[in-house]
Design a protein around this motif. Structure first.
Motif, mmCIF file in Angstrom:
data_model
loop_
_atom_site.group_PDB
_atom_site.id
_atom_site.type_symbol
_atom_site.label_atom_id
_atom_site.label_comp_id
_atom_site.label_asym_id
_atom_site.label_seq_id
_atom_site.Cartn_x
_atom_site.Cartn_y
_atom_site.Cartn_z
ATOM 1 N N TYR A 37 -67.375 38.854 38.719
ATOM 2 C CA TYR A 37 -68.283 39.265 37.640
ATOM 3 C C TYR A 37 -69.183 40.187 38.519
ATOM 4 O O TYR A 37 -69.747 39.930 39.476
ATOM 5 N N GLU A 38 -69.818 41.191 37.992
ATOM 6 C CA GLU A 38 -70.932 41.933 38.458
ATOM 7 C C GLU A 38 -72.083 41.870 37.375
ATOM 8 O O GLU A 38 -71.938 42.056 36.041
ATOM 9 N N VAL A 39 -73.248 41.464 37.862
ATOM 10 C CA VAL A 39 -74.521 41.534 36.824
ATOM 11 C C VAL A 39 -75.559 42.806 37.548
ATOM 12 O O VAL A 39 -75.897 42.625 38.565
ATOM 13 N N PRO A 40 -75.763 43.579 36.580
ATOM 14 C CA PRO A 40 -76.815 44.691 37.129
ATOM 15 C C PRO A 40 -77.908 44.350 37.728
ATOM 16 O O PRO A 40 -78.530 43.640 37.400
ATOM 17 N N THR A 41 -78.316 45.209 38.687
ATOM 18 C CA THR A 41 -79.778 45.067 39.049
ATOM 19 C C THR A 41 -80.832 45.231 37.836
ATOM 20 O O THR A 41 -80.418 45.940 36.940
ATOM 21 N N GLY A 42 -81.751 44.362 37.956
ATOM 22 C CA GLY A 42 -82.813 44.472 36.794
ATOM 23 C C GLY A 42 -82.630 43.428 35.732
ATOM 24 O O GLY A 42 -83.545 43.276 34.895
ATOM 25 N N THR A 43 -81.245 42.846 35.750
ATOM 26 C CA THR A 43 -81.033 41.757 34.604
ATOM 27 C C THR A 43 -81.872 40.835 34.728
ATOM 28 O O THR A 43 -82.227 40.311 35.747
ATOM 29 N N GLN A 44 -82.639 40.474 33.596
ATOM 30 C CA GLN A 44 -83.525 39.488 33.477
ATOM 31 C C GLN A 44 -82.524 38.007 33.505
ATOM 32 O O GLN A 44 -81.813 37.975 32.885
ATOM 33 N N VAL A 45 -83.043 37.194 34.421
ATOM 34 C CA VAL A 45 -82.331 35.975 34.656
ATOM 35 C C VAL A 45 -83.421 34.673 34.816
ATOM 36 O O VAL A 45 -83.873 34.451 35.997
ATOM 37 N N PHE A 46 -83.677 34.208 33.538
ATOM 38 C CA PHE A 46 -84.853 33.409 33.519
ATOM 39 C C PHE A 46 -86.133 33.956 33.910
ATOM 40 O O PHE A 46 -86.576 35.125 33.604
ATOM 41 N N ASP A 47 -86.770 33.432 35.113
ATOM 42 C CA ASP A 47 -88.022 34.080 35.616
ATOM 43 C C ASP A 47 -87.818 34.937 36.485
ATOM 44 O O ASP A 47 -88.758 35.521 37.187
ATOM 45 N N TRP A 48 -86.654 35.372 36.820
ATOM 46 C CA TRP A 48 -86.146 36.357 37.893
ATOM 47 C C TRP A 48 -85.614 37.573 37.373
ATOM 48 O O TRP A 48 -85.338 37.594 36.115
ATOM 49 N N ASN A 49 -85.467 38.389 38.160
ATOM 50 C CA ASN A 49 -84.368 39.790 38.145
ATOM 51 C C ASN A 49 -83.609 39.825 39.147
ATOM 52 O O ASN A 49 -83.823 39.610 40.241
ATOM 53 N N VAL A 50 -82.391 40.305 38.673
ATOM 54 C CA VAL A 50 -81.239 40.674 39.666
ATOM 55 C C VAL A 50 -81.812 41.749 40.642
ATOM 56 O O VAL A 50 -82.282 42.637 39.963
ATOM 57 N N PRO A 51 -81.831 41.600 42.100
ATOM 58 C CA PRO A 51 -82.445 42.603 42.863
ATOM 59 C C PRO A 51 -81.684 43.881 43.079
ATOM 60 O O PRO A 51 -80.490 43.974 42.620
ATOM 61 N N LYS A 52 -82.123 44.808 43.794
ATOM 62 C CA LYS A 52 -81.281 45.762 43.865
ATOM 63 C C LYS A 52 -80.146 45.334 44.986
ATOM 64 O O LYS A 52 -80.257 44.194 45.646
#
Length: 423
Positions: A37-52
Protein backbone atom coordinates in the motif's frame (compact mmCIF):
# COMPACT_ATOMS: atom_id res chain seq x y z
CA UNK A 1 16.20 -16.61 6.18
CA UNK A 2 19.89 -15.79 6.17
CA UNK A 3 20.00 -15.88 2.36
CA UNK A 4 17.14 -13.39 2.25
CA UNK A 5 18.95 -11.22 4.80
CA UNK A 6 22.00 -11.17 2.53
CA UNK A 7 19.79 -10.09 -0.36
CA UNK A 8 18.09 -7.16 1.35
CA UNK A 9 20.97 -6.00 3.57
CA UNK A 10 22.62 -3.73 0.94
CA UNK A 11 19.42 -1.77 0.20
CA UNK A 12 19.34 1.84 1.37
CA UNK A 13 16.03 2.08 3.19
CA UNK A 14 14.42 4.99 4.96
CA UNK A 15 10.91 5.74 6.24
CA UNK A 16 9.84 6.31 2.63
CA UNK A 17 11.20 5.74 -0.83
CA UNK A 18 12.35 3.19 -3.32
CA UNK A 19 14.50 1.28 -0.84
CA UNK A 20 11.35 0.38 1.08
CA UNK A 21 9.59 -0.62 -2.13
CA UNK A 22 12.46 -2.81 -3.26
CA UNK A 23 12.62 -4.50 0.12
CA UNK A 24 8.89 -5.23 -0.02
CA UNK A 25 9.27 -6.62 -3.55
CA UNK A 26 11.84 -9.12 -2.28
CA UNK A 27 9.53 -10.06 0.60
CA UNK A 28 6.63 -10.43 -1.81
CA UNK A 29 8.71 -12.87 -3.84
CA UNK A 30 8.79 -14.99 -0.67
CA UNK A 31 5.06 -14.60 -0.01
CA UNK A 32 3.07 -13.65 -3.08
CA UNK A 33 -0.15 -12.83 -1.20
CA UNK A 34 1.41 -9.83 0.53
CA UNK A 35 -0.39 -6.62 -0.40
CA UNK A 36 1.57 -3.38 -0.75
CA UNK A 37 0.00 0.00 0.00
CA UNK A 38 1.01 3.61 -0.66
CA UNK A 39 -0.14 6.51 1.54
CA UNK A 40 0.38 9.95 -0.05
CA UNK A 41 2.59 12.66 1.41
CA UNK A 42 0.62 15.06 3.58
CA UNK A 43 -1.98 12.51 4.68
CA UNK A 44 -3.10 13.28 8.23
CA UNK A 45 -2.38 10.31 10.51
CA UNK A 46 -3.52 11.22 14.02
CA UNK A 47 -1.22 14.04 15.18
CA UNK A 48 1.26 13.46 12.34
CA UNK A 49 1.40 13.88 8.59
CA UNK A 50 2.98 11.48 6.13
CA UNK A 51 6.31 13.14 5.23
CA UNK A 52 7.82 13.82 1.85
CA UNK A 53 9.40 10.89 0.08
CA UNK A 54 13.20 10.65 0.07
CA UNK A 55 15.38 8.87 -2.48
CA UNK A 56 19.13 8.94 -3.02
CA UNK A 57 21.26 7.92 -5.99
CA UNK A 58 24.82 8.68 -4.97
CA UNK A 59 26.91 10.61 -2.46
CA UNK A 60 30.58 11.08 -1.79
CA UNK A 61 33.28 13.39 -0.47
CA UNK A 62 36.45 13.77 -2.50
CA UNK A 63 39.61 15.75 -1.84
CA UNK A 64 41.28 18.23 -4.16
CA UNK A 65 43.13 15.37 -5.88
CA UNK A 66 39.82 13.72 -6.80
CA UNK A 67 40.33 10.91 -4.29
CA UNK A 68 37.12 9.75 -2.63
CA UNK A 69 37.29 10.00 1.14
CA UNK A 70 33.92 8.30 1.62
CA UNK A 71 31.44 6.92 -0.88
CA UNK A 72 27.77 6.04 -0.41
CA UNK A 73 28.35 3.04 -2.69
CA UNK A 74 30.74 1.55 -0.14
CA UNK A 75 28.39 1.96 2.81
CA UNK A 76 25.01 3.67 2.70
CA UNK A 77 25.39 4.74 6.35
CA UNK A 78 27.84 7.38 5.09
CA UNK A 79 24.89 9.72 4.39
CA UNK A 80 22.58 11.06 7.05
CA UNK A 81 19.10 9.80 6.29
CA UNK A 82 16.80 12.29 4.51
CA UNK A 83 19.70 14.56 3.55
CA UNK A 84 18.89 17.32 1.09
CA UNK A 85 20.89 17.37 -2.17
CA UNK A 86 24.19 19.26 -2.23
CA UNK A 87 27.01 19.69 -4.76
CA UNK A 88 29.61 22.13 -3.54
CA UNK A 89 33.15 22.68 -2.31
CA UNK A 90 33.88 23.03 1.40
CA UNK A 91 36.86 23.78 3.55
CA UNK A 92 37.72 21.28 6.25
CA UNK A 93 36.20 23.55 8.87
CA UNK A 94 32.95 23.81 6.92
CA UNK A 95 32.86 20.09 6.21
CA UNK A 96 33.31 19.08 9.85
CA UNK A 97 30.10 20.96 10.72
CA UNK A 98 28.06 18.43 8.71
CA UNK A 99 29.99 15.29 9.64
CA UNK A 100 28.53 12.99 12.29
CA UNK A 101 30.57 10.41 14.19
CA UNK A 102 30.29 8.23 17.29
CA UNK A 103 33.36 9.30 19.30
CA UNK A 104 33.05 6.52 21.88
CA UNK A 105 33.13 3.93 19.07
CA UNK A 106 35.84 5.46 16.88
CA UNK A 107 36.07 2.66 14.29
CA UNK A 108 32.38 2.51 13.38
CA UNK A 109 30.11 4.63 11.18
CA UNK A 110 27.00 5.77 13.07
CA UNK A 111 23.45 5.63 11.70
CA UNK A 112 22.06 9.18 11.77
CA UNK A 113 18.81 10.62 10.41
CA UNK A 114 17.00 13.94 10.22
CA UNK A 115 13.48 13.09 9.11
CA UNK A 116 11.56 16.12 10.27
CA UNK A 117 14.09 18.96 9.93
CA UNK A 118 15.59 19.51 6.51
CA UNK A 119 19.41 19.42 6.46
CA UNK A 120 22.30 17.59 4.86
CA UNK A 121 25.04 15.53 6.44
CA UNK A 122 27.65 12.82 6.13
CA UNK A 123 28.60 10.08 8.59
CA UNK A 124 31.98 8.48 9.09
CA UNK A 125 34.03 6.91 11.84
CA UNK A 126 35.68 9.19 14.37
CA UNK A 127 39.05 7.92 13.16
CA UNK A 128 38.21 8.85 9.57
CA UNK A 129 37.18 12.33 10.65
CA UNK A 130 40.36 12.82 12.67
CA UNK A 131 42.45 11.77 9.66
CA UNK A 132 41.04 14.50 7.42
CA UNK A 133 43.61 17.10 6.40
CA UNK A 134 43.29 20.75 5.49
CA UNK A 135 41.97 20.85 1.96
CA UNK A 136 39.04 21.88 -0.17
CA UNK A 137 36.59 19.01 -0.43
CA UNK A 138 34.01 18.39 -3.11
CA UNK A 139 30.81 17.20 -1.42
CA UNK A 140 27.96 15.58 -3.34
CA UNK A 141 24.64 14.20 -2.17
CA UNK A 142 22.49 13.34 -5.17
CA UNK A 143 19.14 12.95 -3.43
CA UNK A 144 15.56 14.05 -3.84
CA UNK A 145 12.95 15.07 -1.28
CA UNK A 146 9.53 15.44 -2.89
CA UNK A 147 5.83 14.81 -2.65
CA UNK A 148 5.41 11.04 -2.80
CA UNK A 149 4.13 8.41 -0.44
CA UNK A 150 4.83 6.08 2.45
CA UNK A 151 4.85 2.39 1.56
CA UNK A 152 4.00 -0.64 3.71
CA UNK A 153 3.20 -4.32 3.28
CA UNK A 154 0.40 -6.38 4.81
CA UNK A 155 -0.47 -10.06 5.02
CA UNK A 156 -3.88 -11.10 6.37
CA UNK A 157 -4.37 -14.81 7.03
CA UNK A 158 -7.94 -15.62 7.95
CA UNK A 159 -8.67 -18.04 10.76
CA UNK A 160 -11.78 -19.73 12.16
CA UNK A 161 -12.50 -16.63 14.24
CA UNK A 162 -12.23 -12.90 13.68
CA UNK A 163 -9.99 -12.56 16.72
CA UNK A 164 -6.50 -11.57 15.62
CA UNK A 165 -2.85 -11.96 16.47
CA UNK A 166 -0.58 -9.15 15.26
CA UNK A 167 2.97 -9.59 13.99
CA UNK A 168 4.67 -6.27 13.26
CA UNK A 169 8.16 -5.53 12.00
CA UNK A 170 9.82 -2.55 10.36
CA UNK A 171 11.57 -1.89 7.05
CA UNK A 172 13.02 1.60 7.35
CA UNK A 173 16.70 1.22 8.30
CA UNK A 174 19.57 1.03 5.81
CA UNK A 175 22.32 -1.57 5.99
CA UNK A 176 22.10 -2.90 9.52
CA UNK A 177 21.58 -6.60 9.92
CA UNK A 178 20.25 -7.28 13.41
CA UNK A 179 18.42 -4.00 13.85
CA UNK A 180 16.75 -4.18 10.49
CA UNK A 181 16.79 -7.19 8.21
CA UNK A 182 16.45 -9.85 10.93
CA UNK A 183 12.90 -8.78 11.80
CA UNK A 184 11.44 -8.87 8.28
CA UNK A 185 13.13 -12.16 7.29
CA UNK A 186 11.88 -13.98 10.40
CA UNK A 187 8.42 -12.45 10.06
CA UNK A 188 7.98 -13.41 6.39
CA UNK A 189 9.04 -16.96 7.25
CA UNK A 190 6.41 -17.02 9.99
CA UNK A 191 3.83 -15.86 7.44
CA UNK A 192 4.78 -18.77 5.17
CA UNK A 193 4.55 -21.24 8.05
CA UNK A 194 1.19 -19.89 9.21
CA UNK A 195 -0.19 -20.04 5.67
CA UNK A 196 0.83 -23.71 5.45
CA UNK A 197 -1.20 -24.75 8.51
CA UNK A 198 -4.30 -26.80 7.76
CA UNK A 199 -6.21 -25.08 10.53
CA UNK A 200 -5.87 -21.71 12.23
CA UNK A 201 -8.07 -20.65 15.08
CA UNK A 202 -7.04 -17.01 14.90
CA UNK A 203 -6.67 -14.53 12.07
CA UNK A 204 -3.13 -13.23 11.64
CA UNK A 205 -2.41 -9.60 10.75
CA UNK A 206 1.24 -9.37 9.65
CA UNK A 207 2.63 -5.96 8.73
CA UNK A 208 5.92 -4.62 7.36
CA UNK A 209 6.06 -0.91 8.08
CA UNK A 210 8.44 2.02 8.57
CA UNK A 211 9.08 2.38 12.29
CA UNK A 212 7.02 4.99 14.21
CA UNK A 213 5.40 6.88 11.30
CA UNK A 214 4.45 3.56 9.68
CA UNK A 215 2.82 2.23 12.83
CA UNK A 216 0.99 5.52 13.34
CA UNK A 217 -0.16 5.50 9.72
CA UNK A 218 -1.30 1.87 9.88
CA UNK A 219 -3.18 2.40 13.15
CA UNK A 220 -4.91 5.48 11.74
CA UNK A 221 -6.38 3.24 9.03
CA UNK A 222 -7.18 0.11 11.04
CA UNK A 223 -7.52 1.06 14.70
CA UNK A 224 -11.20 0.22 15.14
CA UNK A 225 -10.91 -3.35 13.85
CA UNK A 226 -7.63 -3.90 15.69
CA UNK A 227 -9.04 -2.69 19.01
CA UNK A 228 -12.04 -4.95 18.54
CA UNK A 229 -10.19 -8.12 17.54
CA UNK A 230 -6.53 -8.13 18.66
CA UNK A 231 -5.92 -10.59 21.50
CA UNK A 232 -2.10 -10.62 21.32
CA UNK A 233 0.66 -8.97 19.35
CA UNK A 234 4.41 -8.90 18.86
CA UNK A 235 6.90 -6.41 17.46
CA UNK A 236 9.87 -8.33 16.04
CA UNK A 237 13.14 -6.41 15.96
CA UNK A 238 16.81 -7.26 16.52
CA UNK A 239 16.08 -10.99 16.41
CA UNK A 240 19.02 -12.43 14.45
CA UNK A 241 22.04 -12.55 16.72
CA UNK A 242 23.10 -15.41 19.01
CA UNK A 243 22.70 -13.58 22.28
CA UNK A 244 19.99 -14.10 24.87
CA UNK A 245 16.35 -13.23 24.27
CA UNK A 246 14.65 -10.07 25.49
CA UNK A 247 11.08 -8.84 25.77
CA UNK A 248 9.55 -5.46 26.49
CA UNK A 249 6.31 -5.58 28.45
CA UNK A 250 3.11 -3.78 27.55
CA UNK A 251 2.33 -0.57 29.40
CA UNK A 252 1.13 -2.35 32.54
CA UNK A 253 2.64 -5.77 31.88
CA UNK A 254 -0.67 -7.53 32.45
CA UNK A 255 -1.93 -8.67 29.04
CA UNK A 256 -2.24 -12.13 27.55
CA UNK A 257 0.86 -11.39 25.46
CA UNK A 258 2.90 -10.59 28.57
CA UNK A 259 1.72 -13.75 30.31
CA UNK A 260 2.40 -15.92 27.28
CA UNK A 261 5.89 -14.61 26.52
CA UNK A 262 7.01 -14.88 30.12
CA UNK A 263 5.80 -18.47 30.20
CA UNK A 264 7.46 -19.58 26.95
CA UNK A 265 10.72 -17.77 27.68
CA UNK A 266 10.81 -19.12 31.24
CA UNK A 267 10.69 -22.74 30.12
CA UNK A 268 12.86 -22.54 27.02
CA UNK A 269 15.17 -19.55 27.47
CA UNK A 270 15.28 -18.92 31.23
CA UNK A 271 18.15 -16.44 31.07
CA UNK A 272 16.07 -13.99 29.04
CA UNK A 273 15.99 -10.29 29.90
CA UNK A 274 12.71 -8.67 30.89
CA UNK A 275 12.27 -4.96 30.27
CA UNK A 276 9.30 -3.00 31.51
CA UNK A 277 7.53 -0.41 29.38
CA UNK A 278 9.76 2.37 30.68
CA UNK A 279 12.44 0.81 28.44
CA UNK A 280 10.28 0.89 25.30
CA UNK A 281 11.74 2.18 22.07
CA UNK A 282 10.19 0.49 19.03
CA UNK A 283 6.64 0.33 17.69
CA UNK A 284 5.29 -1.06 20.96
CA UNK A 285 5.18 2.65 21.87
CA UNK A 286 2.39 3.23 19.36
CA UNK A 287 0.46 0.00 19.95
CA UNK A 288 0.36 0.65 23.71
CA UNK A 289 -0.42 4.36 23.49
CA UNK A 290 -3.40 5.58 25.56
CA UNK A 291 -6.55 5.09 23.55
CA UNK A 292 -4.87 2.48 21.35
CA UNK A 293 -4.17 0.02 24.16
CA UNK A 294 -3.31 -3.06 22.13
CA UNK A 295 -1.71 -6.06 23.91
CA UNK A 296 1.61 -5.84 22.05
CA UNK A 297 5.06 -6.69 23.43
CA UNK A 298 8.44 -6.29 21.75
CA UNK A 299 10.48 -9.44 21.12
CA UNK A 300 14.25 -9.20 20.59
CA UNK A 301 17.39 -11.16 21.08
CA UNK A 302 19.78 -8.33 21.93
CA UNK A 303 17.34 -5.51 22.63
CA UNK A 304 17.61 -2.41 20.47
CA UNK A 305 19.80 0.22 22.12
CA UNK A 306 21.35 -2.33 24.49
CA UNK A 307 24.04 -3.95 22.34
CA UNK A 308 27.23 -2.15 21.31
CA UNK A 309 26.84 -2.54 17.54
CA UNK A 310 23.34 -0.99 17.54
CA UNK A 311 22.87 1.82 14.98
CA UNK A 312 26.39 1.52 13.64
CA UNK A 313 28.19 -0.06 10.72
CA UNK A 314 29.24 -2.90 13.05
CA UNK A 315 25.68 -4.21 12.88
CA UNK A 316 26.56 -6.09 9.72
CA UNK A 317 25.82 -9.58 8.43
CA UNK A 318 28.49 -11.09 10.69
CA UNK A 319 26.38 -10.13 13.71
CA UNK A 320 23.45 -12.35 12.72
CA UNK A 321 23.49 -16.07 12.01
CA UNK A 322 21.35 -18.88 10.68
CA UNK A 323 21.12 -20.23 14.24
CA UNK A 324 20.08 -16.86 15.63
CA UNK A 325 17.31 -16.38 13.06
CA UNK A 326 16.10 -19.97 13.40
CA UNK A 327 16.01 -19.66 17.18
CA UNK A 328 13.66 -16.68 17.02
CA UNK A 329 11.53 -18.43 14.42
CA UNK A 330 11.16 -21.43 16.76
CA UNK A 331 10.39 -19.15 19.72
CA UNK A 332 7.58 -17.48 17.81
CA UNK A 333 6.21 -20.82 16.62
CA UNK A 334 6.01 -21.91 20.27
CA UNK A 335 4.19 -18.68 21.15
CA UNK A 336 1.73 -19.03 18.29
CA UNK A 337 0.99 -22.70 18.98
CA UNK A 338 0.45 -21.85 22.64
CA UNK A 339 -2.03 -19.12 21.68
CA UNK A 340 -3.86 -21.44 19.30
CA UNK A 341 -4.34 -23.96 22.14
CA UNK A 342 -4.92 -21.45 24.90
CA UNK A 343 -8.44 -21.96 26.26
CA UNK A 344 -10.09 -22.67 29.56
CA UNK A 345 -10.07 -26.43 30.09
CA UNK A 346 -12.43 -28.41 32.32
CA UNK A 347 -12.41 -32.11 33.12
CA UNK A 348 -15.89 -33.47 32.53
CA UNK A 349 -16.14 -36.21 35.16
CA UNK A 350 -16.08 -36.16 38.94
CA UNK A 351 -13.04 -37.44 40.80
CA UNK A 352 -10.10 -38.78 38.79
CA UNK A 353 -11.09 -40.25 35.42
CA UNK A 354 -10.19 -43.89 34.86
CA UNK A 355 -7.31 -43.49 32.46
CA UNK A 356 -6.46 -47.19 32.22
CA UNK A 357 -9.57 -48.21 30.31
CA UNK A 358 -8.73 -45.56 27.73
CA UNK A 359 -5.16 -46.78 27.31
CA UNK A 360 -3.77 -43.69 29.02
CA UNK A 361 -2.46 -45.34 32.20
CA UNK A 362 0.15 -48.04 32.90
CA UNK A 363 -1.44 -51.45 33.34
CA UNK A 364 1.28 -52.61 35.74
CA UNK A 365 1.76 -50.79 39.01
CA UNK A 366 5.44 -50.50 39.84
CA UNK A 367 7.69 -47.82 41.25
CA UNK A 368 8.40 -45.32 38.46
CA UNK A 369 5.67 -46.58 36.14
CA UNK A 370 3.53 -43.50 36.78
CA UNK A 371 6.17 -40.94 35.89
CA UNK A 372 5.06 -40.76 32.27
CA UNK A 373 1.55 -39.63 33.22
CA UNK A 374 2.39 -37.17 36.01
CA UNK A 375 1.89 -34.18 33.72
CA UNK A 376 -1.42 -35.56 32.48
CA UNK A 377 -2.70 -36.09 36.01
CA UNK A 378 -1.52 -32.67 37.09
CA UNK A 379 -3.18 -31.04 34.08
CA UNK A 380 -6.45 -32.79 34.94
CA UNK A 381 -6.16 -31.66 38.56
CA UNK A 382 -6.15 -28.02 37.50
CA UNK A 383 -8.57 -28.30 34.57
CA UNK A 384 -11.41 -26.78 36.56
CA UNK A 385 -12.65 -24.34 33.94
CA UNK A 386 -11.00 -21.41 35.74
CA UNK A 387 -7.46 -21.81 34.36
CA UNK A 388 -6.34 -21.27 30.81
CA UNK A 389 -3.51 -23.37 29.44
CA UNK A 390 -0.88 -20.79 30.39
CA UNK A 391 -2.16 -20.76 33.97
CA UNK A 392 -2.07 -24.56 34.12
CA UNK A 393 1.45 -24.61 32.71
CA UNK A 394 2.61 -22.13 35.34
CA UNK A 395 0.82 -24.02 38.12
CA UNK A 396 2.16 -27.50 37.36
CA UNK A 397 5.59 -26.36 36.16
CA UNK A 398 5.36 -27.92 32.71
CA UNK A 399 5.92 -26.14 29.41
CA UNK A 400 2.97 -25.61 27.10
CA UNK A 401 4.54 -27.51 24.22
CA UNK A 402 4.72 -30.56 26.51
CA UNK A 403 1.05 -30.11 27.43
CA UNK A 404 -0.30 -29.74 23.88
CA UNK A 405 -0.04 -33.47 22.98
CA UNK A 406 -1.63 -34.31 26.35
CA UNK A 407 -4.52 -31.94 25.56
CA UNK A 408 -4.96 -33.72 22.20
CA UNK A 409 -5.13 -37.14 23.88
CA UNK A 410 -7.58 -36.01 26.53
CA UNK A 411 -9.83 -34.38 23.93
CA UNK A 412 -9.72 -37.51 21.74
CA UNK A 413 -10.96 -39.51 24.71
CA UNK A 414 -13.67 -37.02 25.64
CA UNK A 415 -12.19 -36.26 29.06
CA UNK A 416 -11.95 -32.49 28.86
CA UNK A 417 -13.96 -29.72 27.31
CA UNK A 418 -12.75 -26.25 26.44
CA UNK A 419 -14.17 -22.77 26.26
CA UNK A 420 -12.64 -19.73 24.62
CA UNK A 421 -11.13 -16.98 26.73
CA UNK A 422 -13.91 -14.61 25.70
CA UNK A 423 -16.67 -16.93 26.91
Amino acid sequence: MYNLAEKIFPICRSITGNGVRLTLEYLKEEFADMKIYEVPTGTQVFDWNVPKEWNIREAYIENSKGEKIIDFKDNNLHVMGYSLPIDCDMTLEELKKIIYTQPDQPDWIPYVTSYYKERSGFCMSENQKNALQEDVYHCVINSELREGSLTYGEVLLKGDTEKEILLSTYICHPSMANNEVSGPVVTIELAKWLASLEKRKYTYRIIFIPETIGAITYLSRHLDIMKKNTIAGFVLSCVGDNRIYSMVETRYGNTLTDKLLKNVLRYHYPNYKLYDFMHRGSDERQYNAPGVDLPVCAVCRSKYGEYPEYHTSADDLSLISEEGLQGTFELMKKCIRALEYNCYYKVNCLCEPQLGKRGLYPTISQKGSYDAIVDMRNLLAYADGKNDLIDISNQINCSIDMLIPIIDKLEENGLIEKSDLSE
